[in-house]
Design a protein around this motif. Structure first.
Motif, PDB file in Angstrom:
ATOM      1  N   ARG A   2     -50.872   3.778 110.521  1.00 34.24           N
ATOM      2  CA  ARG A   2     -51.444   4.728 111.468  1.00 34.24           C
ATOM      3  C   ARG A   2     -50.536   4.817 112.694  1.00 34.24           C
ATOM      4  O   ARG A   2     -49.900   3.839 113.085  1.00 34.24           O
ATOM      5  CB  ARG A   2     -52.839   4.275 111.883  1.00 34.24           C
ATOM      6  CG  ARG A   2     -53.502   5.176 112.922  1.00 34.24           C
ATOM      7  CD  ARG A   2     -54.849   4.627 113.349  1.00 34.24           C
ATOM      8  NE  ARG A   2     -55.429   5.409 114.432  1.00 34.24           N
ATOM      9  CZ  ARG A   2     -56.536   5.088 115.068  1.00 34.24           C
ATOM     10  NH1 ARG A   2     -57.197   3.991 114.735  1.00 34.24           N
ATOM     11  NH2 ARG A   2     -56.999   5.840 116.052  1.00 34.24           N
ATOM     12  N   ASP A   3     -50.496   5.998 113.272  1.00 35.41           N
ATOM     13  CA  ASP A   3     -49.694   6.191 114.480  1.00 35.41           C
ATOM     14  C   ASP A   3     -50.405   7.174 115.396  1.00 35.41           C
ATOM     15  O   ASP A   3     -51.169   8.027 114.936  1.00 35.41           O
ATOM     16  CB  ASP A   3     -48.302   6.723 114.113  1.00 35.41           C
ATOM     17  CG  ASP A   3     -47.383   6.813 115.327  1.00 35.41           C
ATOM     18  OD1 ASP A   3     -47.498   5.940 116.215  1.00 35.41           O
ATOM     19  OD2 ASP A   3     -46.576   7.750 115.395  1.00 35.41           O
ATOM     20  N   ARG A   4     -50.161   7.026 116.692  1.00 30.48           N
ATOM     21  CA  ARG A   4     -50.683   7.957 117.694  1.00 30.48           C
ATOM     22  C   ARG A   4     -49.511   8.491 118.502  1.00 30.48           C
ATOM     23  O   ARG A   4     -48.682   7.732 118.981  1.00 30.48           O
ATOM     24  CB  ARG A   4     -51.691   7.270 118.619  1.00 30.48           C
ATOM     25  CG  ARG A   4     -52.148   8.163 119.773  1.00 30.48           C
ATOM     26  CD  ARG A   4     -53.251   7.515 120.584  1.00 30.48           C
ATOM     27  NE  ARG A   4     -54.478   7.428 119.783  1.00 30.48           N
ATOM     28  CZ  ARG A   4     -55.599   6.862 120.218  1.00 30.48           C
ATOM     29  NH1 ARG A   4     -55.640   6.307 121.421  1.00 30.48           N
ATOM     30  NH2 ARG A   4     -56.673   6.834 119.453  1.00 30.48           N
ATOM     31  N   TRP A   5     -49.469   9.812 118.643  1.00 33.61           N
ATOM     32  CA  TRP A   5     -48.340  10.457 119.316  1.00 33.61           C
ATOM     33  C   TRP A   5     -48.897  11.322 120.450  1.00 33.61           C
ATOM     34  O   TRP A   5     -49.642  12.262 120.216  1.00 33.61           O
ATOM     35  CB  TRP A   5     -47.563  11.314 118.319  1.00 33.61           C
ATOM     36  CG  TRP A   5     -46.412  12.070 118.925  1.00 33.61           C
ATOM     37  CD1 TRP A   5     -45.740  11.771 120.052  1.00 33.61           C
ATOM     38  CD2 TRP A   5     -45.831  13.271 118.398  1.00 33.61           C
ATOM     39  NE1 TRP A   5     -44.754  12.691 120.281  1.00 33.61           N
ATOM     40  CE2 TRP A   5     -44.778  13.632 119.280  1.00 33.61           C
ATOM     41  CE3 TRP A   5     -46.076  14.059 117.281  1.00 33.61           C
ATOM     42  CZ2 TRP A   5     -43.991  14.753 119.063  1.00 33.61           C
ATOM     43  CZ3 TRP A   5     -45.287  15.171 117.063  1.00 33.61           C
ATOM     44  CH2 TRP A   5     -44.260  15.512 117.953  1.00 33.61           C
ATOM     45  N   ASN A   6     -48.549  10.981 121.676  1.00 37.30           N
ATOM     46  CA  ASN A   6     -48.877  11.815 122.826  1.00 37.30           C
ATOM     47  C   ASN A   6     -47.809  12.895 122.953  1.00 37.30           C
ATOM     48  O   ASN A   6     -46.788  12.714 123.609  1.00 37.30           O
ATOM     49  CB  ASN A   6     -48.939  10.967 124.098  1.00 37.30           C
ATOM     50  CG  ASN A   6     -50.077   9.968 124.064  1.00 37.30           C
ATOM     51  OD1 ASN A   6     -51.152  10.270 123.567  1.00 37.30           O
ATOM     52  ND2 ASN A   6     -49.840   8.772 124.571  1.00 37.30           N
ATOM     53  N   THR A  12     -52.756  15.098 122.070  1.00 38.91           N
ATOM     54  CA  THR A  12     -52.582  13.815 121.387  1.00 38.91           C
ATOM     55  C   THR A  12     -52.857  13.985 119.901  1.00 38.91           C
ATOM     56  O   THR A  12     -53.841  14.621 119.520  1.00 38.91           O
ATOM     57  CB  THR A  12     -53.529  12.749 121.960  1.00 38.91           C
ATOM     58  OG1 THR A  12     -53.265  12.584 123.357  1.00 38.91           O
ATOM     59  CG2 THR A  12     -53.355  11.420 121.249  1.00 38.91           C
ATOM     60  N   LEU A  13     -51.969  13.438 119.081  1.00 36.11           N
ATOM     61  CA  LEU A  13     -52.139  13.481 117.628  1.00 36.11           C
ATOM     62  C   LEU A  13     -52.334  12.068 117.090  1.00 36.11           C
ATOM     63  O   LEU A  13     -51.636  11.133 117.509  1.00 36.11           O
ATOM     64  CB  LEU A  13     -50.915  14.102 116.952  1.00 36.11           C
ATOM     65  CG  LEU A  13     -50.641  15.592 117.183  1.00 36.11           C
ATOM     66  CD1 LEU A  13     -49.384  16.005 116.433  1.00 36.11           C
ATOM     67  CD2 LEU A  13     -51.825  16.429 116.720  1.00 36.11           C
ATOM     68  N   ASP A  14     -53.286  11.915 116.171  1.00 32.40           N
ATOM     69  CA  ASP A  14     -53.459  10.682 115.392  1.00 32.40           C
ATOM     70  C   ASP A  14     -53.221  11.032 113.929  1.00 32.40           C
ATOM     71  O   ASP A  14     -53.746  12.034 113.435  1.00 32.40           O
ATOM     72  CB  ASP A  14     -54.875  10.138 115.550  1.00 32.40           C
ATOM     73  CG  ASP A  14     -55.043   9.315 116.809  1.00 32.40           C
ATOM     74  OD1 ASP A  14     -54.595   8.170 116.807  1.00 32.40           O
ATOM     75  OD2 ASP A  14     -55.624   9.845 117.786  1.00 32.40           O
ATOM     76  N   TYR A  15     -52.458  10.216 113.224  1.00 36.74           N
ATOM     77  CA  TYR A  15     -52.224  10.485 111.813  1.00 36.74           C
ATOM     78  C   TYR A  15     -51.969   9.170 111.103  1.00 36.74           C
ATOM     79  O   TYR A  15     -51.510   8.183 111.690  1.00 36.74           O
ATOM     80  CB  TYR A  15     -51.043  11.442 111.622  1.00 36.74           C
ATOM     81  CG  TYR A  15     -49.826  11.111 112.456  1.00 36.74           C
ATOM     82  CD1 TYR A  15     -48.828  10.269 111.973  1.00 36.74           C
ATOM     83  CD2 TYR A  15     -49.688  11.648 113.726  1.00 36.74           C
ATOM     84  CE1 TYR A  15     -47.714   9.962 112.752  1.00 36.74           C
ATOM     85  CE2 TYR A  15     -48.584  11.344 114.517  1.00 36.74           C
ATOM     86  CZ  TYR A  15     -47.607  10.502 114.020  1.00 36.74           C
ATOM     87  OH  TYR A  15     -46.517  10.190 114.785  1.00 36.74           O
ATOM     88  N   LEU A  69     -56.607  15.485 116.200  1.00 33.23           N
ATOM     89  CA  LEU A  69     -55.942  15.922 117.424  1.00 33.23           C
ATOM     90  C   LEU A  69     -56.969  16.116 118.522  1.00 33.23           C
ATOM     91  O   LEU A  69     -58.144  16.405 118.264  1.00 33.23           O
ATOM     92  CB  LEU A  69     -55.142  17.212 117.212  1.00 33.23           C
ATOM     93  CG  LEU A  69     -55.878  18.520 116.903  1.00 33.23           C
ATOM     94  CD1 LEU A  69     -56.342  19.225 118.171  1.00 33.23           C
ATOM     95  CD2 LEU A  69     -54.979  19.461 116.122  1.00 33.23           C
ATOM     96  N   ARG A  80     -61.169  19.259 119.975  1.00 31.94           N
ATOM     97  CA  ARG A  80     -60.838  18.195 119.040  1.00 31.94           C
ATOM     98  C   ARG A  80     -60.950  18.707 117.606  1.00 31.94           C
ATOM     99  O   ARG A  80     -61.789  19.549 117.304  1.00 31.94           O
ATOM    100  CB  ARG A  80     -61.781  16.995 119.221  1.00 31.94           C
ATOM    101  CG  ARG A  80     -61.664  16.294 120.555  1.00 31.94           C
ATOM    102  CD  ARG A  80     -62.570  15.072 120.608  1.00 31.94           C
ATOM    103  NE  ARG A  80     -62.391  14.322 121.845  1.00 31.94           N
ATOM    104  CZ  ARG A  80     -63.055  14.528 122.954  1.00 31.94           C
ATOM    105  NH1 ARG A  80     -63.959  15.501 122.979  1.00 31.94           N
ATOM    106  NH2 ARG A  80     -62.831  13.805 124.024  1.00 31.94           N
TER     107      ARG A  80
END
Length: 473
Positions: A2-6, A12-15, A69, A80
């Motif tokens: 899992r990763d979170r990208w601001n 913000t994206l979570d994938y 997101l 969201r």
């Protein structure tokens, strides 16, 4: 993983992705049991010459991606969205845990219901213990079995949502969104020995001809695709100034081939003949078109430290310190099916639906002499075919329920406090009526309501009061 990208200060994206593996279930000392339809034998997995998994194939390629997101369009508006795939985790262990010969069934037939099997003085009849031999054993023709197919194809569920949340005046926040799921190849326990030929009776059971096997023989396999779509809205005020309030509203629809958490078709009086499985696709028993719930905690604004009567006095002493709690529910009626006698259908394992012979009219009557729906709209089926109505085409009475609480706290001293509590379930004493009699074969009772629902209050539907005192120090 899992990763979170601001991506930006506002986005913000979570994938991520999950890998899931579901091995074949096993017992502490060996595997489970497998019914081989080609030989009418039960294989004891991991015993004698039988491999521990009985050759049952399960996938090792079950990947489940997730994505979400959050976008802050302004200081008071957030959008969201999310998507996720979940492999169906259902194992059906409650069915396979007590298969033959772990549980040995004992059947003793009486001449009729007026005669006993034997005298109590004779004791319990002996139970024959099967010889396990090389791990491949016989099973009596009248003993049921539930298990897995050789190639166990596990389905998956897709879920997605899109919501908009807005900060509102007076401390309120509102949210509205679209929430949905799709069940792809949903697992269901299907009786593979159910009748397959309309009008053939037991002769139409696949295992009856070659082996004389009459008992249910279940397999956990994909049975179809279901979906759920809904509009979900919420208005919320966090506790501030003595008031907390939450209003939830859902407008949705759930359609599937199976109902409930046990994923078994037979328990829900539907169709198990393979060529007619599509008839099972209907609204679920738990589908509720509309559901409105209101909860609040309100400390009344009277007495010392409050907005009104803060200077003290008799009125302040009487009205001050009270707290009102409310739980209000308004729910659409439960779906139900109109059944008919299945004699002409003669399809073991499947249920007969009534014929619709006229426009369906809701009369709304309650009691033995006042039908809820017009009885003349439906009729028996006297031919070897399914009735023209579908499953869960009608709705029973809706639910209106108000649970109410009234609390007050008294200061006995600087250290001790006493709280008085009064709680009332179904405060307005509103009856919650059960579903109408849904068998067209029941004559004058058909479509009448003569009972109430059990809303999990010890089976009591009438208004209840509960009083209590709580000392804190």
């Amino acid at each position: 993983m899992r990763d979170r990208w601001n991506v930006t200060p506002k986005l913000t994206l979570d994938y991520g992705v999950r890998w899931e593996y579901f091995p074949v279930a096993s017992r502490p000392d060996r595997g489970i049991e497998y019914y081989d339809a080609s030989t009418n034998k039960v294989l004891l997995c991991g015993f004698g010459q039988v491999p521990k998994n009985c050759g049952i194939e399960v996938s090792k390629k079950l990947f489940a991606p997730r994505m979400g997101l959050a976008y802050r369009a302004s200081d008071s508006l957030v959008i969201r969205a999310g998507y996720g795939l979940t492999n169906d985790p259902y194992e059906g262990l409650e069915f396979v845990r007590a298969n033959h010969p772990v549980l040995v069934a004992l059947y003793n037939q009486t001449p009729n219901s007026l005669f006993p099997v034997s005298r109590l003085a004779d004791g319990i009849p002996p139970v024959a213990t099967p010889d396990l031999g090389n791990g491949i054993i016989d099973i009596p023709s009248n003993v049921g079995f539930s298990g897995y197919p050789k190639k166990f194809e596990r389905g998956y569920i897709q879920s997605w949502n899109l919501t908009v949340q807005k900060e509102l005046p007076l401390g309120f926040a509102g949210q509205v969104g679209y929430v949905a799921t799709r069940s792809i190849r949903q697992l269901g326990m299907l009786n593979t020995n159910a009748g397959q030929v309309i009008g053939a009776g037991a002769a139409g059971k696949p295992l009856y001809g070659p082996y004389g096997r009459d008992a249910s023989t279940g397999e956990l396999r994909p049975v179809g695709t279901g979906h759920y779509d809904s509009l979900q809205a919420q208005l919320q005020r966090r506790f501030s100034g003595g008031l907390a309030l939450t209003v939830n509203y859902t407008w949705g629809k759930a359609i599937n081939y199976v109902n409930g958490s046990d994923n078994v078709l037979s328990d829900y009086s539907r169709v198990q003949a393979l060529q007619y499985l599509n008839l099972n696709r209907a609204r679920t028993d738990f589908d509720r078109a509309q559901n409105l719930g209101v909860t609040n905690v309100w400390q009344l604004p009277f007495g010392k430290g409050k907005h009104w009567l803060s200077s003290g006095g008799t009125a302040s002493s009487i009205l001050g310190g009270w707290q009102v709690n409310t739980l209000l529910s308004l729910i659409s009626g439960q779906p139900f099916t109109v059944f008919a006698d299945g004699t002409a259908l003669n399809l073991p394992g499947s249920s007969q639906r009534a014929d619709q012979v006229g426009a369906v009219t809701k009369l709304g009557g309650i009691g033995a002499s006042s039908p809820f729906y017009d009885q003349s709209s439906f009729a028996e089926v006297n031919a070897p075919r399914f009735g023209t109505t579908g499953f869960n085409i009608l709705n029973g009475p809706g639910i209106v329920n108000w649970d109410f609480g009234l609390f007050r706290e008294f200061s006995l001293s600087e250290r001790f406090k006493l709280q008085f509590r009064m709680e009332s379930f179904n405060f307005t004493n509103t009856p919650h009526f059960a579903l109408p009699d849904n068998s067209v074969s029941d004559g004058s009772d058909f479509m009448t309501i003569t009972g109430v629902q059990d809303l999990a209050r010890e089976g009591v539907d009438e208004r209840q009061f509960r009083f209590g005192l709580r000392v804190s120090f």
